[in-house]
Design a protein around this motif. Structure first.
Motif, PDB file in Angstrom:
ATOM      1  N   GLU A  29     111.095  56.078 -77.417  1.00 50.69           N
ATOM      2  CA  GLU A  29     112.334  56.629 -77.936  1.00 50.69           C
ATOM      3  C   GLU A  29     112.173  58.044 -78.493  1.00 50.69           C
ATOM      4  O   GLU A  29     113.033  58.911 -78.297  1.00 50.69           O
ATOM      5  N   CYS A  48     112.336  51.656 -74.444  1.00 50.74           N
ATOM      6  CA  CYS A  48     112.180  51.656 -75.909  1.00 50.74           C
ATOM      7  C   CYS A  48     110.928  50.880 -76.304  1.00 50.74           C
ATOM      8  O   CYS A  48     110.997  49.717 -76.722  1.00 50.74           O
ATOM      9  N   PRO A  86     115.579  51.588 -80.709  1.00 49.75           N
ATOM     10  CA  PRO A  86     116.665  52.074 -79.837  1.00 49.75           C
ATOM     11  C   PRO A  86     117.818  52.689 -80.614  1.00 49.75           C
ATOM     12  O   PRO A  86     118.595  53.471 -80.063  1.00 49.75           O
ATOM     13  N   LYS A 123     119.002  52.800 -71.542  1.00 48.37           N
ATOM     14  CA  LYS A 123     117.752  52.396 -72.184  1.00 48.37           C
ATOM     15  C   LYS A 123     117.416  50.941 -71.908  1.00 48.37           C
ATOM     16  O   LYS A 123     118.293  50.109 -71.693  1.00 48.37           O
ATOM     17  N   VAL A 179     115.744  47.849 -73.746  1.00 51.04           N
ATOM     18  CA  VAL A 179     115.445  47.396 -75.105  1.00 51.04           C
ATOM     19  C   VAL A 179     114.691  46.074 -75.040  1.00 51.04           C
ATOM     20  O   VAL A 179     115.096  45.150 -74.317  1.00 51.04           O
TER      21      VAL A 179
END
Length: 302
Positions: free
Chosen positions: A235, A254, A259, A268, A270
């Motif tokens: 991140e 991430c 996140p 993204k 996660v």
């Protein structure tokens, strides 16, 4: 006010010193009501009680200390190195505190590992962050307590490793991009096993790869890639990559569980599990001697 003792807590809680000791030391098998436990714990916190770890150790019990060692190259200066494990350390410390453990955190220079500060304390367990194989064996041979490895891929069946499942992360990234990535940017891990996993995927797909050690390297690599699609691992690296690349064109993996520092609109991946919760559960089970529970020596976070 001097040091608060169990006797002080017992008098204010209107219970015996033995009862306070059972509660604060998490002794099982005692018939103590939940109401009494809650009252004693609340009063001990209000009075600022601090466990005497030295006395506990001298009595032949566990010290209540778990060491967390962050291996890093102190000669490299980049803005993400100091932030990668901040949330993990904060979260696992809170979890371990609930079980009566304290955390001793220190940085270890990858080029010259100095462990005197750590060795002066009796530890019940050790957690190593982003450790290289050679440094790992230097450290693990010193400690005769459970050792847990975070973000380290090592072919050693004696030690448990917690790492991101990169294959799953790359597959999900391709789905979000709706195409094969043209580049990958990651921070430079100390662990060759992790680097090899990423490098192997990049070579297989014919993808440009950067293990960034500085913002300057990141900026130079990003030139001419304003329309390219890619993957950024971590991140904090992603925040800097967005300065030089179109953030709509890359997916952030991430890897450090933060996140929330990225915009909601950012693509993204996660993790479904908190790294700190998995690590705390494992190190506590090993300290208790429950080795059968965790026969698989890898935990892949997806």
């Amino acid at each position: 006010m001097g040091n608060i003792t169990m006797k002080d807590i017992a008098e204010k809680s209107n219970v015996s010193i033995a009862t306070v000791s059972y509660i604060l030391n998490h002794v099982k098998g005692q018939k103590i009501s939940d109401e009494t436990k809650k009252r004693v714990l609340t009063i001990s916190k209000e009075m600022g009680y601090i466990p005497n770890l030295t006395a506990r150790t001298l009595a032949g019990k566990k010290s209540g200390l778990i060491g967390i060692l962050r291996v890093c190259d102190l000669t490299i200066e980049n803005p993400w190195q100091d932030f990668i494990y901040c949330k993990f350390i904060n979260q696992i410390e809170r979890i371990l505190n609930r079980f009566g453990y304290h955390v001793l955190f220190t940085k270890v220079d990858v080029s010259c590992p100095e462990l005197n500060v750590v060795l002066q304390r009796k530890l019940d367990g050790v957690i190593l962050l982003d450790v290289s194989e050679d440094i790992f064996y230097k450290i693990s041979n010193i400690f005769h307590v459970p050792v847990l490895i975070i973000d380290g891929y090592l072919e050693d069946c004696l030690f448990h490793k917690i790492i991101l499942d990169y294959n799953v992360a790359f597959e999900k990234s391709e789905q979000l991009l709706n195409s094969n990535p043209e580049f990958i940017i990651s921070y430079k891990s100390n662990n060759k096993g992790i680097l090899n996993i990423i490098d192997s995927y990049a070579n297989k797909k014919g993808i440009e790869l950067l293990f960034a050690k500085s913002v300057k390297e990141l900026a130079e690599f990003s030139r001419g890639k304003s329309k390219a699609k890619g993957i950024v691992i971590n991140e904090f690296v992603s925040l800097f990559a967005a300065r030089y690349l179109n953030p709509n064109n890359f997916v952030t993996v991430c890897s450090c569980g933060s996140p929330e520092i990225l915009p909601e609109s950012r693509k993204k991946i996660v993790l479904q599990e908190e790294k700190s919760e998995v690590a705390a559960d494992l190190i506590l089970s090993y300290i208790k001697g429950d080795y059968q529970k965790n026969r698989c020596k890898y935990t892949f976070l997806k």
